[in-house]
Scaffold this motif. Sequence first.
Motif, PDB file in Angstrom:
ATOM      1  N   LEU A  47       1.097  -1.118  -0.122  1.00 21.31           N
ATOM      2  CA  LEU A  47       0.060   0.059  -0.050  1.00 21.31           C
ATOM      3  C   LEU A  47       0.915   0.964  -0.120  1.00 21.31           C
ATOM      4  N   ASP A  48       2.269   0.982   0.698  1.00 24.56           N
ATOM      5  CA  ASP A  48       2.877   2.445   0.837  1.00 24.56           C
ATOM      6  C   ASP A  48       3.379   2.800  -0.129  1.00 24.56           C
ATOM      7  N   ILE A  55      -6.778   3.642   2.011  1.00 23.41           N
ATOM      8  CA  ILE A  55      -8.251   3.108   2.365  1.00 23.41           C
ATOM      9  C   ILE A  55      -8.661   3.744   2.308  1.00 23.41           C
ATOM     10  N   PRO A  56     -10.304   3.947   2.229  1.00 26.64           N
ATOM     11  CA  PRO A  56     -10.723   5.370   3.321  1.00 26.64           C
ATOM     12  C   PRO A  56     -11.147   4.353   4.227  1.00 26.64           C
ATOM     13  N   GLY A  57     -11.078   5.839   5.577  1.00 26.48           N
ATOM     14  CA  GLY A  57     -11.074   5.433   7.351  1.00 26.48           C
ATOM     15  C   GLY A  57     -10.217   5.527   7.556  1.00 26.48           C
ATOM     16  N   GLY A  58      -9.135   5.965   7.137  1.00 27.85           N
ATOM     17  CA  GLY A  58      -7.497   6.179   7.569  1.00 27.85           C
ATOM     18  C   GLY A  58      -6.851   5.359   7.532  1.00 27.85           C
ATOM     19  N   PHE A  59      -6.927   4.276   7.424  1.00 30.28           N
ATOM     20  CA  PHE A  59      -5.687   3.559   7.226  1.00 30.28           C
ATOM     21  C   PHE A  59      -5.179   3.371   6.186  1.00 30.28           C
ATOM     22  N   SER A  60      -3.906   3.599   6.296  1.00 29.47           N
ATOM     23  CA  SER A  60      -2.465   4.149   5.217  1.00 29.47           C
ATOM     24  C   SER A  60      -1.495   3.172   5.625  1.00 29.47           C
ATOM     25  N   GLY A  61      -0.278   3.032   4.529  1.00 25.93           N
ATOM     26  CA  GLY A  61       0.484   1.528   5.005  1.00 25.93           C
ATOM     27  C   GLY A  61       1.336   1.653   6.562  1.00 25.93           C
ATOM     28  N   MET A  62       1.553   3.446   7.275  1.00 21.88           N
ATOM     29  CA  MET A  62       1.657   3.329   8.398  1.00 21.88           C
ATOM     30  C   MET A  62       1.457   2.286  10.109  1.00 21.88           C
ATOM     31  N   THR A  63      -0.268   2.434   9.161  1.00 22.01           N
ATOM     32  CA  THR A  63      -1.252   2.260   9.838  1.00 22.01           C
ATOM     33  C   THR A  63      -0.413   0.336  10.320  1.00 22.01           C
ATOM     34  N   PHE A  64      -0.861  -0.528   8.638  1.00 19.02           N
ATOM     35  CA  PHE A  64      -0.494  -1.384   8.690  1.00 19.02           C
ATOM     36  C   PHE A  64       0.806  -2.134   9.517  1.00 19.02           C
TER      37      PHE A  64
END
Length: 66
Positions: free
Chosen positions: A16-17, A23-32
């Motif tokens: 993703l990064d 991703i809608p809802g605030g999920f990014s590569g750093m979240t994972f």
Amino acid sequence: MLAVVAAIIFGLGFLLDLIGVRIPGGFSGMTFVLLGLTLLALHQAGVGTASIRTGYSNWRGGRARR
């Protein structure tokens, strides 16, 4: 088991990064990445590992003492 799940989460976060998707809802590569680190910490703490009775005695090849 948690280490395998963490590796999958890290891979998904890396992908993703690389492509720059959010991703809608605030999920990014750093979240994972943070989720993967949490799973690795739980794995290192011993959460989700085999119990001593079933895993350790069978691994040693001996019979469990009563």
